[in-house]
Motif scaffolding. Structure first.
Motif, PDB file in Angstrom:
ATOM      1  N   UNK A   1      26.924  78.034  31.321  1.00 20.19           N
ATOM      2  CA  UNK A   1      27.314  77.075  30.280  1.00 20.19           C
ATOM      3  C   UNK A   1      28.139  75.931  30.872  1.00 20.19           C
ATOM      4  N   UNK A   2      29.021  76.220  31.811  1.00 19.52           N
ATOM      5  CA  UNK A   2      29.822  75.177  32.464  1.00 19.52           C
ATOM      6  C   UNK A   2      28.927  74.227  33.250  1.00 19.52           C
ATOM      7  N   UNK A   3      27.916  74.763  33.902  1.00 24.76           N
ATOM      8  CA  UNK A   3      26.975  73.928  34.654  1.00 24.76           C
ATOM      9  C   UNK A   3      26.180  73.045  33.693  1.00 24.76           C
ATOM     10  N   UNK A   4      25.741  73.617  32.580  1.00 32.37           N
ATOM     11  CA  UNK A   4      25.009  72.830  31.587  1.00 32.37           C
ATOM     12  C   UNK A   4      25.873  71.689  31.048  1.00 32.37           C
ATOM     13  N   UNK A   5      27.139  71.963  30.799  1.00 33.10           N
ATOM     14  CA  UNK A   5      28.056  70.928  30.310  1.00 33.10           C
ATOM     15  C   UNK A   5      28.245  69.827  31.361  1.00 33.10           C
ATOM     16  N   UNK A   6      28.400  70.230  32.603  1.00 32.55           N
ATOM     17  CA  UNK A   6      28.566  69.253  33.682  1.00 32.55           C
ATOM     18  C   UNK A   6      27.310  68.388  33.814  1.00 32.55           C
ATOM     19  N   UNK A   7      26.152  69.015  33.726  1.00 35.73           N
ATOM     20  CA  UNK A   7      24.897  68.260  33.802  1.00 35.73           C
ATOM     21  C   UNK A   7      24.796  67.269  32.645  1.00 35.73           C
ATOM     22  N   UNK A   8      25.244  67.662  31.466  1.00 35.27           N
ATOM     23  CA  UNK A   8      25.235  66.769  30.309  1.00 35.27           C
ATOM     24  C   UNK A   8      26.138  65.561  30.567  1.00 35.27           C
ATOM     25  N   UNK A   9      27.342  65.803  31.106  1.00 35.15           N
ATOM     26  CA  UNK A   9      28.263  64.701  31.394  1.00 35.15           C
ATOM     27  C   UNK A   9      27.699  63.773  32.473  1.00 35.15           C
ATOM     28  N   UNK A  10      27.061  64.340  33.477  1.00 37.06           N
ATOM     29  CA  UNK A  10      26.441  63.521  34.531  1.00 37.06           C
ATOM     30  C   UNK A  10      25.335  62.671  33.932  1.00 37.06           C
ATOM     31  N   UNK A  11      24.538  63.266  33.080  1.00 41.66           N
ATOM     32  CA  UNK A  11      23.453  62.539  32.412  1.00 41.66           C
ATOM     33  C   UNK A  11      24.015  61.334  31.662  1.00 41.66           C
ATOM     34  N   UNK A  12      25.096  61.545  30.912  1.00 44.54           N
ATOM     35  CA  UNK A  12      25.717  60.470  30.141  1.00 44.54           C
ATOM     36  C   UNK A  12      26.282  59.393  31.065  1.00 44.54           C
ATOM     37  N   UNK A  13      26.967  59.807  32.121  1.00 38.89           N
ATOM     38  CA  UNK A  13      27.605  58.846  33.020  1.00 38.89           C
ATOM     39  C   UNK A  13      26.595  58.015  33.794  1.00 38.89           C
ATOM     40  N   UNK A  14      25.434  58.594  34.080  1.00 40.21           N
ATOM     41  CA  UNK A  14      24.392  57.855  34.804  1.00 40.21           C
ATOM     42  C   UNK A  14      23.423  57.141  33.872  1.00 40.21           C
ATOM     43  N   UNK A  15      23.515  57.432  32.577  1.00 45.99           N
ATOM     44  CA  UNK A  15      22.622  56.785  31.608  1.00 45.99           C
ATOM     45  C   UNK A  15      21.188  57.283  31.677  1.00 45.99           C
ATOM     46  N   UNK A  16      21.015  58.550  32.006  1.00 42.15           N
ATOM     47  CA  UNK A  16      19.678  59.145  32.070  1.00 42.15           C
ATOM     48  C   UNK A  16      19.226  59.453  30.638  1.00 42.15           C
ATOM     49  N   UNK A  17      18.062  58.969  30.214  1.00 42.60           N
ATOM     50  CA  UNK A  17      17.590  59.220  28.848  1.00 42.60           C
ATOM     51  C   UNK A  17      17.433  60.714  28.555  1.00 42.60           C
ATOM     52  N   UNK A  18      17.594  61.069  27.292  1.00 40.03           N
ATOM     53  CA  UNK A  18      17.507  62.475  26.873  1.00 40.03           C
ATOM     54  C   UNK A  18      16.142  63.087  27.159  1.00 40.03           C
ATOM     55  N   UNK A  19      15.098  62.271  27.092  1.00 40.28           N
ATOM     56  CA  UNK A  19      13.754  62.811  27.288  1.00 40.28           C
ATOM     57  C   UNK A  19      13.379  62.972  28.759  1.00 40.28           C
ATOM     58  N   UNK A  20      14.259  62.556  29.667  1.00 44.50           N
ATOM     59  CA  UNK A  20      13.992  62.695  31.103  1.00 44.50           C
ATOM     60  C   UNK A  20      14.764  63.894  31.652  1.00 44.50           C
ATOM     61  N   UNK A  21      14.095  64.705  32.455  1.00 43.58           N
ATOM     62  CA  UNK A  21      14.700  65.883  33.072  1.00 43.58           C
ATOM     63  C   UNK A  21      15.677  65.440  34.157  1.00 43.58           C
ATOM     64  N   UNK A  22      16.933  65.867  34.046  1.00 41.43           N
ATOM     65  CA  UNK A  22      17.963  65.469  35.013  1.00 41.43           C
ATOM     66  C   UNK A  22      17.643  65.994  36.409  1.00 41.43           C
ATOM     67  N   UNK A  23      17.121  67.207  36.496  1.00 42.42           N
ATOM     68  CA  UNK A  23      16.769  67.764  37.810  1.00 42.42           C
ATOM     69  C   UNK A  23      15.714  66.897  38.492  1.00 42.42           C
ATOM     70  N   UNK A  24      14.683  66.529  37.750  1.00 43.73           N
ATOM     71  CA  UNK A  24      13.626  65.689  38.302  1.00 43.73           C
ATOM     72  C   UNK A  24      14.163  64.292  38.637  1.00 43.73           C
ATOM     73  N   UNK A  25      15.031  63.789  37.783  1.00 40.12           N
ATOM     74  CA  UNK A  25      15.642  62.487  38.028  1.00 40.12           C
ATOM     75  C   UNK A  25      16.379  62.482  39.364  1.00 40.12           C
ATOM     76  N   UNK A  26      17.168  63.519  39.617  1.00 40.47           N
ATOM     77  CA  UNK A  26      17.942  63.593  40.860  1.00 40.47           C
ATOM     78  C   UNK A  26      17.049  63.785  42.077  1.00 40.47           C
ATOM     79  N   UNK A  27      16.020  64.574  41.934  1.00 40.75           N
ATOM     80  CA  UNK A  27      15.113  64.802  43.061  1.00 40.75           C
ATOM     81  C   UNK A  27      14.416  63.498  43.456  1.00 40.75           C
ATOM     82  N   UNK A  28      14.077  62.670  42.469  1.00 43.88           N
ATOM     83  CA  UNK A  28      13.375  61.428  42.755  1.00 43.88           C
ATOM     84  C   UNK A  28      14.311  60.240  42.942  1.00 43.88           C
ATOM     85  N   UNK A  29      15.603  60.414  42.655  1.00 43.30           N
ATOM     86  CA  UNK A  29      16.583  59.340  42.804  1.00 43.30           C
ATOM     87  C   UNK A  29      16.746  59.020  44.279  1.00 43.30           C
ATOM     88  N   UNK A  30      16.640  57.751  44.619  1.00 46.04           N
ATOM     89  CA  UNK A  30      16.810  57.395  46.038  1.00 46.04           C
ATOM     90  C   UNK A  30      17.534  56.093  46.220  1.00 46.04           C
TER      91      UNK A  30
END
Length: 116
Positions: A87-116
């Protein structure tokens, strides 16, 4: 008996080194070796600086999570490595998503893997 000792314990670090640098890095992370950051920078030289420039609101732990996501760690694996709850990891991922402006419909894991 000495053969058994020399065979199993000659070089305990040996099992952590493979020919794949990403696998070596994952081994460093899993065993808690702080050397992983320099190895990570060798494999992905601009990733951390690009993540930092994407949002100034990210703290050191957020960046560590981004590194783990970039390496393809699952939520459960991140919880294990960081010694926190899922649950703590999920919360942290949510905060990272918000801080980076990643849309809700985009997978954060995939976003990070493809982020360059």
């Amino acid at each position: 008996m000495s053969n058994l000792v020399s065979r199993n314990f000659t070089n305990p670090q040996e099992r952590f080194y493979t020919t794949d640098p990403a696998q070596n890095l994952k081994s460093f992370i899993e065993k808690g070796d702080l050397h992983f950051l320099s190895e990570f920078n060798g494999i992905f030289p601009n990733f951390i600086s690009k993540v930092k420039s994407a949002s100034s609101k990210l703290n050191a732990m957020d960046i560590k999570f981004c590194v783990l996501l970039k390496m393809g760690f699952s939520t459960k694996e991140i919880a294990s490595v960081t010694k926190s709850t899922i649950r703590a990891v999920q919360s942290r991922k949510y905060r990272i998503r918000k801080r980076l402006g990643v849309p809700k419909d985009e997978d954060l894991n995939l976003f990070m893997v493809t982020f360059s």
